[in-house]
Design a protein around this motif. Structure first.
Motif, PDB file in Angstrom:
ATOM      1  N   LEU A 116      -3.347 -35.078 -35.578  1.00 37.77           N
ATOM      2  CA  LEU A 116      -4.296 -34.745 -34.350  1.00 37.77           C
ATOM      3  C   LEU A 116      -5.512 -35.642 -34.703  1.00 37.77           C
ATOM      4  CD1 LEU A 116      -4.570 -33.865 -31.363  1.00 37.77           C
ATOM      5  CD2 LEU A 116      -5.416 -31.865 -32.195  1.00 37.77           C
ATOM      6  N   GLU A 117      -6.030 -35.536 -35.952  1.00 36.88           N
ATOM      7  CA  GLU A 117      -7.461 -35.957 -36.315  1.00 36.88           C
ATOM      8  C   GLU A 117      -7.073 -37.791 -36.241  1.00 36.88           C
ATOM      9  OE1 GLU A 117     -10.264 -33.424 -39.308  1.00 36.88           O
ATOM     10  OE2 GLU A 117      -8.516 -34.657 -39.992  1.00 36.88           O
ATOM     11  N   LEU A 118      -5.973 -38.200 -36.557  1.00 38.08           N
ATOM     12  CA  LEU A 118      -5.551 -39.739 -36.697  1.00 38.08           C
ATOM     13  C   LEU A 118      -5.846 -40.255 -35.005  1.00 38.08           C
ATOM     14  CD1 LEU A 118      -2.567 -39.952 -38.710  1.00 38.08           C
ATOM     15  CD2 LEU A 118      -4.996 -40.252 -39.416  1.00 38.08           C
ATOM     16  N   LEU A 119      -5.780 -39.086 -33.990  1.00 38.23           N
ATOM     17  CA  LEU A 119      -5.657 -39.603 -32.763  1.00 38.23           C
ATOM     18  C   LEU A 119      -7.266 -39.333 -32.258  1.00 38.23           C
ATOM     19  CD1 LEU A 119      -4.532 -40.369 -30.097  1.00 38.23           C
ATOM     20  CD2 LEU A 119      -3.763 -38.164 -29.620  1.00 38.23           C
ATOM     21  N   THR A 120      -7.917 -38.615 -32.926  1.00 37.62           N
ATOM     22  CA  THR A 120      -9.287 -38.399 -32.075  1.00 37.62           C
ATOM     23  C   THR A 120     -10.574 -38.737 -32.965  1.00 37.62           C
ATOM     24  OG1 THR A 120      -9.111 -36.064 -33.262  1.00 37.62           O
ATOM     25  CG2 THR A 120      -8.432 -36.179 -30.935  1.00 37.62           C
ATOM     26  N   LEU A 121     -10.488 -39.089 -34.368  1.00 35.66           N
ATOM     27  CA  LEU A 121     -11.415 -39.295 -35.034  1.00 35.66           C
ATOM     28  C   LEU A 121     -11.590 -40.951 -35.190  1.00 35.66           C
ATOM     29  CD1 LEU A 121     -11.665 -36.931 -38.007  1.00 35.66           C
ATOM     30  CD2 LEU A 121     -12.598 -36.791 -35.599  1.00 35.66           C
ATOM     31  N   THR A 122     -12.727 -41.626 -35.380  1.00 35.10           N
ATOM     32  CA  THR A 122     -12.824 -42.934 -35.523  1.00 35.10           C
ATOM     33  C   THR A 122     -12.430 -43.254 -37.052  1.00 35.10           C
ATOM     34  OG1 THR A 122     -15.056 -42.920 -36.465  1.00 35.10           O
ATOM     35  CG2 THR A 122     -14.889 -43.101 -34.175  1.00 35.10           C
ATOM     36  N   ARG A 123     -11.986 -44.744 -37.423  1.00 39.52           N
ATOM     37  CA  ARG A 123     -11.642 -45.061 -38.650  1.00 39.52           C
ATOM     38  C   ARG A 123     -12.593 -44.822 -39.700  1.00 39.52           C
ATOM     39  NH1 ARG A 123     -11.088 -51.668 -39.545  1.00 39.52           N
ATOM     40  NH2 ARG A 123      -9.162 -51.236 -38.222  1.00 39.52           N
ATOM     41  N   GLN A 124     -14.000 -44.816 -39.353  1.00 40.20           N
ATOM     42  CA  GLN A 124     -14.955 -44.417 -40.211  1.00 40.20           C
ATOM     43  C   GLN A 124     -15.291 -43.136 -40.568  1.00 40.20           C
ATOM     44  OE1 GLN A 124     -16.647 -46.791 -41.921  1.00 40.20           O
ATOM     45  NE2 GLN A 124     -15.560 -48.464 -40.604  1.00 40.20           N
ATOM     46  N   GLU A 125     -14.762 -42.174 -39.558  1.00 39.38           N
ATOM     47  CA  GLU A 125     -14.942 -40.814 -39.716  1.00 39.38           C
ATOM     48  C   GLU A 125     -13.848 -40.240 -40.643  1.00 39.38           C
ATOM     49  OE1 GLU A 125     -16.452 -38.211 -35.960  1.00 39.38           O
ATOM     50  OE2 GLU A 125     -15.036 -39.708 -35.546  1.00 39.38           O
ATOM     51  N   LEU A 126     -12.499 -41.211 -40.253  1.00 42.44           N
ATOM     52  CA  LEU A 126     -11.516 -40.512 -41.149  1.00 42.44           C
ATOM     53  C   LEU A 126     -11.306 -40.972 -42.795  1.00 42.44           C
ATOM     54  CD1 LEU A 126      -8.646 -41.746 -38.524  1.00 42.44           C
ATOM     55  CD2 LEU A 126      -9.004 -39.359 -39.420  1.00 42.44           C
ATOM     56  N   SER A 127     -12.096 -42.094 -42.821  1.00 41.22           N
ATOM     57  CA  SER A 127     -12.052 -42.769 -44.185  1.00 41.22           C
ATOM     58  C   SER A 127     -13.291 -41.625 -44.991  1.00 41.22           C
ATOM     59  CB  SER A 127     -12.922 -43.783 -44.330  1.00 41.22           C
ATOM     60  OG  SER A 127     -13.117 -44.347 -45.533  1.00 41.22           O
ATOM     61  N   PHE A 128     -14.261 -41.497 -44.374  1.00 39.47           N
ATOM     62  CA  PHE A 128     -15.419 -40.542 -45.029  1.00 39.47           C
ATOM     63  C   PHE A 128     -14.855 -39.003 -45.227  1.00 39.47           C
ATOM     64  CE2 PHE A 128     -19.356 -37.894 -45.138  1.00 39.47           C
ATOM     65  CZ  PHE A 128     -19.838 -38.734 -46.425  1.00 39.47           C
ATOM     66  N   LYS A 129     -14.189 -38.713 -43.980  1.00 36.59           N
ATOM     67  CA  LYS A 129     -13.801 -37.416 -44.159  1.00 36.59           C
ATOM     68  C   LYS A 129     -12.617 -36.951 -45.208  1.00 36.59           C
ATOM     69  CE  LYS A 129     -12.626 -33.272 -41.210  1.00 36.59           C
ATOM     70  NZ  LYS A 129     -11.521 -32.685 -41.631  1.00 36.59           N
ATOM     71  N   ARG A 130     -11.873 -37.819 -45.615  1.00 40.25           N
ATOM     72  CA  ARG A 130     -10.854 -37.558 -46.564  1.00 40.25           C
ATOM     73  C   ARG A 130     -11.674 -37.566 -47.766  1.00 40.25           C
ATOM     74  NH1 ARG A 130      -8.729 -42.603 -44.192  1.00 40.25           N
ATOM     75  NH2 ARG A 130      -7.079 -41.885 -42.856  1.00 40.25           N
ATOM     76  N   MET A 131     -12.817 -37.985 -48.138  1.00 41.45           N
ATOM     77  CA  MET A 131     -13.559 -37.610 -49.385  1.00 41.45           C
ATOM     78  C   MET A 131     -14.179 -36.110 -49.235  1.00 41.45           C
ATOM     79  SD  MET A 131     -15.634 -41.265 -50.353  1.00 41.45           S
ATOM     80  CE  MET A 131     -16.331 -41.280 -48.737  1.00 41.45           C
ATOM     81  N   VAL A 132     -14.723 -35.904 -47.899  1.00 40.93           N
ATOM     82  CA  VAL A 132     -15.350 -34.755 -47.857  1.00 40.93           C
ATOM     83  C   VAL A 132     -14.161 -33.344 -47.978  1.00 40.93           C
ATOM     84  CG1 VAL A 132     -16.473 -33.107 -46.080  1.00 40.93           C
ATOM     85  CG2 VAL A 132     -17.234 -35.604 -46.109  1.00 40.93           C
ATOM     86  N   ASP A 133     -13.064 -33.543 -47.479  1.00 38.03           N
ATOM     87  CA  ASP A 133     -11.972 -32.869 -47.594  1.00 38.03           C
ATOM     88  C   ASP A 133     -11.789 -32.555 -48.658  1.00 38.03           C
ATOM     89  OD1 ASP A 133     -12.025 -32.487 -44.788  1.00 38.03           O
ATOM     90  OD2 ASP A 133     -10.210 -33.860 -44.389  1.00 38.03           O
ATOM     91  N   ASP A 134     -11.616 -33.598 -49.783  1.00 36.40           N
ATOM     92  CA  ASP A 134     -11.088 -33.334 -50.892  1.00 36.40           C
ATOM     93  C   ASP A 134     -12.260 -32.497 -51.878  1.00 36.40           C
ATOM     94  OD1 ASP A 134      -8.658 -34.757 -50.909  1.00 36.40           O
ATOM     95  OD2 ASP A 134      -9.754 -36.585 -51.606  1.00 36.40           O
ATOM     96  N   ARG A 135     -13.340 -32.913 -51.621  1.00 31.56           N
ATOM     97  CA  ARG A 135     -14.642 -32.243 -52.444  1.00 31.56           C
ATOM     98  C   ARG A 135     -14.673 -30.544 -51.898  1.00 31.56           C
ATOM     99  NH1 ARG A 135     -16.710 -31.075 -56.144  1.00 31.56           N
ATOM    100  NH2 ARG A 135     -18.820 -31.284 -56.835  1.00 31.56           N
ATOM    101  N   TRP A 136     -14.442 -30.465 -50.587  1.00 30.96           N
ATOM    102  CA  TRP A 136     -14.390 -29.143 -50.033  1.00 30.96           C
ATOM    103  C   TRP A 136     -13.400 -28.421 -50.405  1.00 30.96           C
ATOM    104  CZ3 TRP A 136     -11.386 -25.652 -47.671  1.00 30.96           C
ATOM    105  CH2 TRP A 136     -11.646 -24.483 -46.963  1.00 30.96           C
ATOM    106  N   SER A 137     -12.284 -28.875 -50.786  1.00 25.26           N
ATOM    107  CA  SER A 137     -10.996 -28.172 -51.237  1.00 25.26           C
ATOM    108  C   SER A 137     -11.197 -27.876 -52.801  1.00 25.26           C
ATOM    109  CB  SER A 137      -9.569 -28.881 -51.173  1.00 25.26           C
ATOM    110  OG  SER A 137      -9.404 -29.454 -49.681  1.00 25.26           O
ATOM    111  N   GLU A 138     -11.783 -28.608 -53.444  1.00 30.00           N
ATOM    112  CA  GLU A 138     -12.178 -28.400 -54.991  1.00 30.00           C
ATOM    113  C   GLU A 138     -13.001 -27.300 -54.945  1.00 30.00           C
ATOM    114  OE1 GLU A 138     -13.627 -30.865 -58.910  1.00 30.00           O
ATOM    115  OE2 GLU A 138     -14.022 -31.594 -56.883  1.00 30.00           O
ATOM    116  N   LEU A 139     -14.152 -27.180 -54.213  1.00 26.94           N
ATOM    117  CA  LEU A 139     -15.065 -26.120 -54.231  1.00 26.94           C
ATOM    118  C   LEU A 139     -14.432 -24.997 -53.495  1.00 26.94           C
ATOM    119  CD1 LEU A 139     -18.350 -28.116 -52.971  1.00 26.94           C
ATOM    120  CD2 LEU A 139     -17.899 -27.239 -55.204  1.00 26.94           C
ATOM    121  N   ALA A 140     -13.548 -24.926 -52.690  1.00 30.97           N
ATOM    122  CA  ALA A 140     -12.818 -23.643 -52.225  1.00 30.97           C
ATOM    123  C   ALA A 140     -11.898 -23.200 -53.230  1.00 30.97           C
ATOM    124  CB  ALA A 140     -12.086 -24.094 -51.036  1.00 30.97           C
TER     125      ALA A 140
END
Length: 392
Positions: A285-309
């Motif tokens: 669903l994110e692929l449909l609703t987020l911009t290309r720039q948001e998706l690219s940056f959020k992948r890095m954020v998600d990875d860092r979030w997951s590591e800290l979690a």
């Protein structure tokens, strides 16, 4: 003179059960208070922990934190596409909440000491210790500090008439919450060992899953699931229902080598049927609703979030910063995702979103909404530096 009262995180399993007499015999505490936190384990497991806690400890608390776990820990994990080394985290998400409840009870009871039954080789010791030490409490960890082995614990339990559900032949260590089920210990520690079917409790073997696929529909609102097959549900009920549906189709098994926080590699086995389906649908669903720039940056954020979690560092300022970004990114992640479940596979068939960025009118080859000639100028400059460099 005794050392007063200590409050311990209690699961009802072997490790935490033998810690009760050990805290008195080896550490000199007068009273041991146990705290079992319900984060979606089986009803029988919570009942067992409650019964054993009341029998073995001086005082026992059973706390229902299921709704809080889903709303404050699982939902953020869905918005962050939370996974560690390829699997949906479950145990890691629950430990900070359990530890916070232990701290709350310790404060109510006037105790300055808390305990857990974690070993010195795993991740949970650090997740618990972080929360306990944030509260300024003394931390006691008998299994770690006394260098105890599984065989020694089983013998000690038998000598002290402590009922346990494991045996030396099948010493599986199982941890459950609404989001995940982990199985480890015994022969499973050998990466080459083929796990027996008996260890699985949530998922069917692929060969025994139904021969007919099942198509389900999930509705999301701002990044979290709110309905299943058109029926609005609380997060807890939706996840519980989806665990059964997806588990029946053999979806959500992980058998992997994992890098623990301390750097040790470990063989880990997990079951997470609902998590697998929901994370798959949400990411789509994110692929449909987020911009290309948001998706690219959020992948890095998600990875860092997951590591800290995974590390349990939920009070790390960066973790709070990442949550702020992720929450903002989900404003338009609302819509429907249809998923096909079949013999261990989970495949998205279609998706729709009111705020989706897809436009059939603009993208269709049969549409005249955009003048194709406008692309000629773009094409003339596209990759110009690479073309210039090749001429050198």
């Amino acid at each position: 003179m005794g050392k007063g009262t200590i409050v311990m995180a209690y699961s009802g399993g072997l490790d935490t059960s033998i810690c009760i007499p050990l805290l008195k015999e080896r550490y000199g505490f007068d009273r041991v208070i146990t705290v079992a936190v319900n984060v979606g384990q089986r009803d029988e497991e919570i009942a067992m922990a409650t019964e054993k806690g009341k029998k073995l400890a001086d005082k026992h608390y059973t706390i229902d934190a299921r709704e809080q776990f889903v709303n404050e820990y699982v939902f953020p994990a869905i918005r962050a596409n939370g996974s560690y080394e390829g699997y949906p985290m479950g145990t890691a998400l629950a430990r900070p909440l359990i530890a916070e409840e232990v701290v709350r009870v310790a404060m109510e009871e006037g105790s300055h000491s808390v305990a857990h039954g974690c070993t010195g080789k795993g991740n949970d010791q650090l997740r618990f210790d972080f929360i306990f030490r944030m509260a300024g409490l003394e931390v006691i960890a008998p299994i770690r500090e006394l260098n105890l082995t599984r065989d020694w614990e089983i013998t000690y339990a038998q000598e002290h008439n402590i009922p346990v559900t494991v045996a030396k032949e099948k010493p599986w260590s199982i941890d459950e919450n609404i989001w995940s089920r982990s199985i480890e210990g015994g022969k499973l520690e050998d990466p080459a060992y083929h796990p027996p079917e008996e260890i699985y409790g949530w998922t069917a073997a692929q060969e025994k899953a139904p021969d007919t696929p099942e198509i389900i529909s999930l509705q999301f609102l701002k990044g979290v699931p709110v309905a299943l097959n058109g029926q609005a549900m609380s997060g807890l009920d939706l996840i519980r229902t989806l665990n059964v549906i997806a588990g029946k189709h053999g979806i959500g098994r992980s058998n992997m080598i994992e890098d623990r926080i301390l750097g040790l590699k470990a063989r880990e086995i997990y079951e997470h049927p609902a998590a697998t389906v929901l994370l798959t649908a949400h990411a789509d669903l994110e692929l449909l609703t987020l911009t290309r720039q948001e998706l690219s940056f959020k992948r890095m954020v998600d990875d860092r979030w997951s590591e800290l979690a995974y590390m349990g560092l939920v009070h790390e300022p960066l973790f709070l910063d990442l949550n702020a970004f992720i929450t903002r990114s989900q404003e338009n992640v609302s819509g429907r995702v249809d998923v096909k479940l079949y013999k261990g596979s989970c495949r998205v068939l279609g998706r729709s979103a009111p705020e989706g960025l897809y436009s059939e009118e603009l993208v269709s080859f049969d549409s005249g909404a955009l003048d194709q000639c406008h692309a000629i100028g773009v094409s003339a400059y596209y990759g110009i530096q690479a073309r210039m460099n090749k001429k050198k």
